[in-house]
Design a protein around this motif. Structure first.
Motif, PDB file in Angstrom:
ATOM      1  N   VAL A   7      -4.241 -51.490 -23.410  1.00 43.60           N
ATOM      2  CA  VAL A   7      -2.871 -50.715 -22.377  1.00 43.60           C
ATOM      3  C   VAL A   7      -3.420 -49.451 -23.055  1.00 43.60           C
ATOM      4  O   VAL A   7      -3.792 -49.030 -24.149  1.00 43.60           O
ATOM      5  N   ILE A   8      -4.036 -49.004 -22.171  1.00 44.55           N
ATOM      6  CA  ILE A   8      -4.347 -47.551 -22.677  1.00 44.55           C
ATOM      7  C   ILE A   8      -3.439 -46.860 -22.247  1.00 44.55           C
ATOM      8  O   ILE A   8      -3.465 -46.336 -20.874  1.00 44.55           O
ATOM      9  N   LEU A   9      -3.156 -45.463 -23.496  1.00 44.43           N
ATOM     10  CA  LEU A   9      -1.899 -44.737 -22.947  1.00 44.43           C
ATOM     11  C   LEU A   9      -2.158 -43.601 -21.513  1.00 44.43           C
ATOM     12  O   LEU A   9      -3.235 -43.113 -22.669  1.00 44.43           O
ATOM     13  N   GLY A  10      -1.944 -43.213 -21.123  1.00 44.48           N
ATOM     14  CA  GLY A  10      -2.089 -42.145 -21.003  1.00 44.48           C
ATOM     15  C   GLY A  10      -1.244 -40.934 -21.500  1.00 44.48           C
ATOM     16  O   GLY A  10      -0.414 -40.271 -20.250  1.00 44.48           O
ATOM     17  N   LEU A  11      -0.759 -40.430 -22.180  1.00 45.49           N
ATOM     18  CA  LEU A  11      -0.151 -39.689 -23.265  1.00 45.49           C
ATOM     19  C   LEU A  11      -1.854 -38.247 -23.878  1.00 45.49           C
ATOM     20  O   LEU A  11      -2.393 -38.961 -24.453  1.00 45.49           O
ATOM     21  N   ASP A  12      -0.763 -37.489 -24.032  1.00 43.46           N
ATOM     22  CA  ASP A  12      -1.911 -36.405 -24.631  1.00 43.46           C
ATOM     23  C   ASP A  12      -1.101 -36.606 -26.052  1.00 43.46           C
ATOM     24  O   ASP A  12      -2.449 -36.330 -27.152  1.00 43.46           O
ATOM     25  N   SER A  13      -0.486 -36.868 -26.457  1.00 39.21           N
ATOM     26  CA  SER A  13      -0.201 -36.794 -27.820  1.00 39.21           C
ATOM     27  C   SER A  13       1.553 -38.433 -27.992  1.00 39.21           C
ATOM     28  O   SER A  13       1.693 -38.092 -27.219  1.00 39.21           O
ATOM     29  N   LEU A  14       1.499 -38.283 -29.568  1.00 36.40           N
ATOM     30  CA  LEU A  14       2.424 -39.181 -29.405  1.00 36.40           C
ATOM     31  C   LEU A  14       3.884 -38.535 -29.620  1.00 36.40           C
ATOM     32  O   LEU A  14       4.808 -39.414 -29.377  1.00 36.40           O
ATOM     33  N   ARG A  15       2.956 -37.052 -29.667  1.00 32.95           N
ATOM     34  CA  ARG A  15       4.996 -36.332 -29.812  1.00 32.95           C
ATOM     35  C   ARG A  15       5.357 -36.022 -28.027  1.00 32.95           C
ATOM     36  O   ARG A  15       4.623 -35.880 -27.029  1.00 32.95           O
ATOM     37  N   PRO A  16       6.727 -36.533 -28.401  1.00 28.14           N
ATOM     38  CA  PRO A  16       7.525 -37.056 -29.655  1.00 28.14           C
ATOM     39  C   PRO A  16       8.194 -38.620 -29.755  1.00 28.14           C
ATOM     40  O   PRO A  16       9.059 -38.268 -29.968  1.00 28.14           O
ATOM     41  N   HIS A  17       7.326 -38.760 -28.900  1.00 29.93           N
ATOM     42  CA  HIS A  17       6.871 -40.364 -29.249  1.00 29.93           C
ATOM     43  C   HIS A  17       7.744 -40.593 -30.572  1.00 29.93           C
ATOM     44  O   HIS A  17       8.784 -41.812 -30.804  1.00 29.93           O
ATOM     45  N   GLY A  18       6.888 -40.138 -31.307  1.00 29.31           N
ATOM     46  CA  GLY A  18       6.414 -41.054 -32.741  1.00 29.31           C
ATOM     47  C   GLY A  18       5.448 -42.682 -32.669  1.00 29.31           C
ATOM     48  O   GLY A  18       4.537 -42.870 -32.503  1.00 29.31           O
TER      49      GLY A  18
END
Length: 162
Positions: free
Chosen positions: A145-156
């Motif tokens: 699984v390759i996350l396409g996010l810059d960061s995990l914020r606000p996801h945490g």
């Protein structure tokens, strides 16, 4: 001797079934989709080709560890996921390669929406599979699984299994 013909639609249906199991929190059944020598990984953000020996992965599980993770997330003691998040997973842009091979390679995009405590988070990314066919079914040999996010914020936390 019966010859089983696999179709692209069989692969697509399998991916949809996997997403449904996760959305319904049937994690033990989901873990059972993996081969005994399976590998499930979520590499660090921005480095999908990272090596597990030199980088910190969000998830780097073999089948045994995956089963343990699934079992732990189903317990009330897993406070971060109890009560369970509500999720909706969408799988799209599915590309199937080597359909007639012993190992079928599949790439897809995903969107996972999660709601918990009145907050909606959206995770996006790509998934790379190696599927092993048997009769009319498939098993997952590897899932990345390759996350396409810059960061995990606000996801945490990514306590849910993507």
């Amino acid at each position: 001797m019966t010859v089983t013909t696999r179709t692209r639609q069989d692969v697509v249906d399998f991916l949809y079934t996997e997403a449904k199991l996760l959305d319904e929190w049937k994690l033990k059944e989901w873990a059972a989709l993996f081969t005994d020598d399976a590998l499930y990984t979520v590499p660090p953000l921005g480095d999908p080709d990272a090596s597990a020996t030199t980088s910190l992965f969000f998830v780097h599980d073999d089948r045994k560890r995956l089963e343990e993770r699934a079992e732990r997330l189903l317990k009330k003691e897993a406070h971060v996921e109890y009560p369970h998040s509500t999720t909706i997973r969408n799988v799209h842009n599915i590309l199937v390669q080597d359909l007639d091979s012993d190992v079928i390679k599949v790439k897809s995009n995903f969107t996972t929406h999660r709601t918990k405590r009145e907050v909606v988070d959206t995770f996006i990314g790509r998934t790379v599979y190696e599927l092993v066919p048997s009769d009319n079914e498939f098993s997952i040999k590897s899932k990345k699984v390759i996350l396409g996010l810059d960061s995990l914020r606000p996801h945490g936390k990514i306590s849910l299994i993507l």
